[in-house]
Design a protein around this motif. Sequence first.
Motif, PDB file in Angstrom:
ATOM      1  N   VAL A 211       0.780  -1.078   0.365  1.00  0.00           N
ATOM      2  CA  VAL A 211      -0.261  -0.372  -0.200  1.00  0.00           C
ATOM      3  C   VAL A 211       0.603   1.040  -0.072  1.00  0.00           C
ATOM      4  O   VAL A 211       0.259   2.111  -1.477  1.00  0.00           O
ATOM      5  N   ALA A 212       2.062   1.133   0.554  1.00  0.00           N
ATOM      6  CA  ALA A 212       3.034   2.534   1.233  1.00  0.00           C
ATOM      7  C   ALA A 212       3.360   2.837  -0.396  1.00  0.00           C
ATOM      8  O   ALA A 212       3.228   4.214  -0.882  1.00  0.00           O
ATOM      9  N   ASP A 213       3.484   2.102  -1.481  1.00  0.00           N
ATOM     10  CA  ASP A 213       3.755   3.050  -2.939  1.00  0.00           C
ATOM     11  C   ASP A 213       3.165   1.934  -3.855  1.00  0.00           C
ATOM     12  O   ASP A 213       3.741   2.803  -5.320  1.00  0.00           O
ATOM     13  N   GLY A 214       2.075   1.258  -3.833  1.00  0.00           N
ATOM     14  CA  GLY A 214       1.152   1.236  -4.819  1.00  0.00           C
ATOM     15  C   GLY A 214       2.296  -0.591  -5.435  1.00  0.00           C
ATOM     16  O   GLY A 214       1.733  -0.784  -7.068  1.00  0.00           O
ATOM     17  N   PHE A 215       2.936  -0.762  -4.898  1.00  0.00           N
ATOM     18  CA  PHE A 215       4.967  -1.810  -5.825  1.00  0.00           C
ATOM     19  C   PHE A 215       3.975  -3.824  -5.444  1.00  0.00           C
ATOM     20  O   PHE A 215       3.137  -3.723  -4.496  1.00  0.00           O
ATOM     21  N   HIS A 216       3.968  -3.741  -6.037  1.00  0.00           N
ATOM     22  CA  HIS A 216       3.911  -5.049  -6.454  1.00  0.00           C
ATOM     23  C   HIS A 216       4.534  -5.866  -5.995  1.00  0.00           C
ATOM     24  O   HIS A 216       5.771  -6.329  -6.901  1.00  0.00           O
ATOM     25  N   ILE A 217       4.791  -6.712  -4.968  1.00  0.00           N
ATOM     26  CA  ILE A 217       5.425  -7.385  -4.082  1.00  0.00           C
ATOM     27  C   ILE A 217       5.660  -9.104  -5.300  1.00  0.00           C
ATOM     28  O   ILE A 217       6.606  -9.503  -5.431  1.00  0.00           O
ATOM     29  N   TRP A 218       4.567  -9.804  -5.616  1.00  0.00           N
ATOM     30  CA  TRP A 218       4.348 -10.047  -6.182  1.00  0.00           C
ATOM     31  C   TRP A 218       3.251 -10.518  -7.161  1.00  0.00           C
ATOM     32  O   TRP A 218       1.876 -10.063  -6.940  1.00  0.00           O
ATOM     33  N   SER A 219       3.319 -11.802  -8.138  1.00  0.00           N
ATOM     34  CA  SER A 219       2.040 -12.120  -8.544  1.00  0.00           C
ATOM     35  C   SER A 219       2.102 -12.952  -9.496  1.00  0.00           C
ATOM     36  O   SER A 219       2.904 -13.480 -10.166  1.00  0.00           O
ATOM     37  N   GLU A 220       1.024 -13.866  -9.575  1.00  0.00           N
ATOM     38  CA  GLU A 220       0.978 -15.186 -10.450  1.00  0.00           C
ATOM     39  C   GLU A 220      -0.429 -15.825 -11.162  1.00  0.00           C
ATOM     40  O   GLU A 220      -1.255 -15.316 -10.849  1.00  0.00           O
ATOM     41  N   THR A 221      -0.619 -16.502 -11.922  1.00  0.00           N
ATOM     42  CA  THR A 221      -1.402 -17.056 -13.043  1.00  0.00           C
ATOM     43  C   THR A 221      -1.829 -18.396 -12.347  1.00  0.00           C
ATOM     44  O   THR A 221      -0.961 -18.986 -13.310  1.00  0.00           O
ATOM     45  N   TYR A 222      -3.150 -18.851 -12.302  1.00  0.00           N
ATOM     46  CA  TYR A 222      -3.188 -20.356 -12.149  1.00  0.00           C
ATOM     47  C   TYR A 222      -3.639 -21.091 -13.005  1.00  0.00           C
ATOM     48  O   TYR A 222      -5.491 -19.994 -13.101  1.00  0.00           O
ATOM     49  N   ASP A 223      -3.345 -22.230 -14.037  1.00  0.00           N
ATOM     50  CA  ASP A 223      -5.075 -22.364 -14.783  1.00  0.00           C
ATOM     51  C   ASP A 223      -5.105 -23.467 -13.374  1.00  0.00           C
ATOM     52  O   ASP A 223      -4.168 -24.890 -13.467  1.00  0.00           O
ATOM     53  N   ARG A 224      -5.854 -24.414 -13.278  1.00  0.00           N
ATOM     54  CA  ARG A 224      -6.210 -25.374 -13.494  1.00  0.00           C
ATOM     55  C   ARG A 224      -7.771 -25.869 -13.308  1.00  0.00           C
ATOM     56  O   ARG A 224      -8.439 -25.409 -13.679  1.00  0.00           O
ATOM     57  N   LYS A 225      -8.211 -27.006 -12.785  1.00  0.00           N
ATOM     58  CA  LYS A 225      -9.388 -27.749 -12.449  1.00  0.00           C
ATOM     59  C   LYS A 225     -10.206 -27.422 -11.797  1.00  0.00           C
ATOM     60  O   LYS A 225      -9.594 -27.200 -10.437  1.00  0.00           O
ATOM     61  N   LEU A 226     -11.608 -26.899 -11.780  1.00  0.00           N
ATOM     62  CA  LEU A 226     -12.462 -27.055 -10.623  1.00  0.00           C
ATOM     63  C   LEU A 226     -12.567 -27.607  -9.256  1.00  0.00           C
ATOM     64  O   LEU A 226     -12.595 -27.126  -8.329  1.00  0.00           O
ATOM     65  N   GLU A 227     -12.634 -28.501  -9.417  1.00  0.00           N
ATOM     66  CA  GLU A 227     -12.262 -29.685  -8.462  1.00  0.00           C
ATOM     67  C   GLU A 227     -11.385 -29.422  -7.460  1.00  0.00           C
ATOM     68  O   GLU A 227     -11.371 -30.338  -6.619  1.00  0.00           O
ATOM     69  N   SER A 228     -10.062 -28.985  -8.201  1.00  0.00           N
ATOM     70  CA  SER A 228      -8.689 -28.899  -7.368  1.00  0.00           C
ATOM     71  C   SER A 228      -9.166 -27.506  -6.865  1.00  0.00           C
ATOM     72  O   SER A 228      -8.038 -26.972  -6.327  1.00  0.00           O
ATOM     73  N   VAL A 229      -9.958 -26.732  -6.450  1.00  0.00           N
ATOM     74  CA  VAL A 229     -10.360 -25.126  -6.465  1.00  0.00           C
ATOM     75  C   VAL A 229      -9.478 -24.945  -4.828  1.00  0.00           C
ATOM     76  O   VAL A 229      -9.076 -23.913  -4.484  1.00  0.00           O
ATOM     77  N   PHE A 230     -10.076 -25.865  -4.066  1.00  0.00           N
ATOM     78  CA  PHE A 230      -9.729 -25.740  -2.251  1.00  0.00           C
ATOM     79  C   PHE A 230      -7.866 -25.818  -2.471  1.00  0.00           C
ATOM     80  O   PHE A 230      -7.699 -24.909  -1.730  1.00  0.00           O
ATOM     81  N   ALA A 231      -7.281 -26.825  -3.110  1.00  0.00           N
ATOM     82  CA  ALA A 231      -5.765 -26.772  -3.285  1.00  0.00           C
ATOM     83  C   ALA A 231      -5.039 -25.314  -3.840  1.00  0.00           C
ATOM     84  O   ALA A 231      -4.192 -24.817  -3.264  1.00  0.00           O
ATOM     85  N   LEU A 232      -5.841 -24.668  -5.308  1.00  0.00           N
ATOM     86  CA  LEU A 232      -5.247 -23.454  -5.509  1.00  0.00           C
ATOM     87  C   LEU A 232      -5.264 -22.605  -4.390  1.00  0.00           C
ATOM     88  O   LEU A 232      -4.628 -21.884  -4.181  1.00  0.00           O
ATOM     89  N   GLN A 233      -6.325 -22.757  -4.098  1.00  0.00           N
ATOM     90  CA  GLN A 233      -6.717 -21.089  -2.706  1.00  0.00           C
ATOM     91  C   GLN A 233      -5.673 -21.553  -1.673  1.00  0.00           C
ATOM     92  O   GLN A 233      -5.080 -20.543  -1.334  1.00  0.00           O
ATOM     93  N   ASP A 234      -5.671 -22.451  -1.472  1.00  0.00           N
ATOM     94  CA  ASP A 234      -4.586 -22.765  -0.163  1.00  0.00           C
ATOM     95  C   ASP A 234      -3.248 -22.601  -0.948  1.00  0.00           C
ATOM     96  O   ASP A 234      -1.913 -21.913  -0.004  1.00  0.00           O
ATOM     97  N   GLU A 235      -2.923 -22.316  -2.430  1.00  0.00           N
ATOM     98  CA  GLU A 235      -2.031 -22.257  -2.593  1.00  0.00           C
ATOM     99  C   GLU A 235      -1.608 -21.027  -2.999  1.00  0.00           C
ATOM    100  O   GLU A 235      -0.251 -20.008  -2.339  1.00  0.00           O
ATOM    101  N   ILE A 236      -2.482 -20.277  -2.972  1.00  0.00           N
ATOM    102  CA  ILE A 236      -1.910 -18.594  -3.207  1.00  0.00           C
ATOM    103  C   ILE A 236      -1.596 -17.933  -2.144  1.00  0.00           C
ATOM    104  O   ILE A 236      -0.989 -16.985  -1.975  1.00  0.00           O
TER     105      ILE A 236
END
Length: 603
Positions: A211-236
């Motif tokens: 927030v202090a400077d609007g700097f992006h600390i980390w960014s990622e894009t994920y492609d997954r099957k919906l059946e693994s959505v919990f694992a994806l949320q945990d990974e993020i």
Amino acid sequence: MNPGNFFAELKRRKVFKVGAAYLVVAWLAVQAASIGFPAFDAPPWALRVFILIALLGFPIAVVMAWVFDITREGVKLDSRASGSKGLFAVAALLVVLALGWYFYGQPSFRKGDVATPSVADRNSIAVLPFANMSGKPGEDYFSDGMTEELLNVLAKVPQLKVVARTSVFQFKDKGGDIREIGRKLGVTNIVEGSVRRDGPEVRITAQLVRVADGFHIWSETYDRKLESVFALQDEIARRIAAALKLSLGVSAPVAARAPIDPEAYDEFLKGRAVFRQRTDLPSAIAHLKAAVAKAPEFAAAWSSLSLAYEVSFWYTAHMTPAVGAELLAGQTAAAERAAALEPDAATTEHALGNVARARFHYADAERHYLRAMQIDPSYSDVREDYSEVLYEVGRLEDSMRAGRQLVTLDPYFGIGWNRILRTAMALDRRAEVEEAVRQMRAISPDNFISKLGLLDYAVAYGRADEARAELAEIVTRWPKDAVFAQQLLPWALAEAGIDQGRLRAAIADAPPGEAAGYFIARQDIDGLNAYIDTLGAIPQQYYFIDLYGSKPMGQAMLRDPRVKAMVARFGLPAYWREKGWPVGCRPLGETDFECGLDMTSGK
């Protein structure tokens, strides 16, 4: 010195060149500091002080260039004072503006925000609503649900302060500067992103922003099957926690969740979305029942189903004992199933607490709520019920403290402000009543509680002229919401010419429990008791506090044996013997009690 000569003198003394050079160097220094200071964990005020010094240095540099002359013999003081007063005045003005920028920019000087924290916690984060990139507005429930689920996972990260859902969703689809949003939410980090769903495939883009400077600390894009959505949320969540670990010392979530049936998860998100809107509770219950039918081991769906049943008490028109019993049975069964599957979840403890309250086991409810708050300190819904149970049993100061803590955690949570409103009414604190009404009308302008709050306050204290004035305003601004009160208020004030048929219809049409205050104003004990018996267990929890918070009418009624029997029936004395008696009530031996004592004399 005339203006032409003055500007010529400025040019001769290289004031323009010095000023321009200073601005360039200062700008570069500020850019470097905005990157370097956060990297070394400097506090937020350090950058502001640095910028202030840079701003103050500009008029000093300009004055120095004017006063001193650079010659072949070196820098010499120019003794000519002509024109100096004007330049010094401009320099002084620049100094005042710089100081004004600094002090006015401090959070304590800003106006108009709801409960804006003065200093952001270093370990704080907000998850802004993820953008729905599917191109289908009807699938907002999915992107919103993913946002809420990620927020819930992050709330389990030790030491991490996560802003509650209601507050972050105030910024949905509004855009704006991340730094300004972060300031309003009182956080140092923000997660934002997008969700694109295509059948069984889901793409999520997430980024962590400082927030202090609007700097992006980390960014990622994920492609997954919906059946693994919990694992994806945990990974993020793990990636976010890892990105923050160096500066915050927080650890990643440890417990992984089992995969979930995609259709069950979809029904769950639909049910939660409708449940949040409070507009069609039967549909919310239907979606959540479909979710647990497809995935019987889905604990979160069971607890959400129980919570939806509980809320339905307040949104069911013409409540009958049979309907109330049916809702309570569904609420209880769902909570017990959630407890068998996931006993240590905050939502499970919340659901169990609500069931205990519906059975008038207030001490058990309090214990469940405290446990839920311990598991998830950012879970605002259970804090609202905790404040409410304290209110219902007459622990008004404790309820007010809990309510204040709630709206500090989640300032945009309208029902949280209802807790402030109701408790302030019972304490007869007009300033806090009016504050809560203002906040509720700003957050939820269509909520009937905010529209009727000041009328209810006047009725509770028998202030007839004030009640008539408030009703007149409601009739003008919200005529549909005033219909029942237009019949009940004249009756409560013992006016002549009351049509009994219209009166009965108005009582039936009033929001659940809302007519109780008018029975109390009328001091109609038999009518009040008969009305309460039609409402079911949830509104019946308010029987004592509706009387206790009405002075002098309600407190006088508490001395009547008919009222005393109802108070005992609804479990209040059992709680008081364990937790302590409210002012105006006391035990009489091991089995008896009395309430409605004079608050000042204790007699």
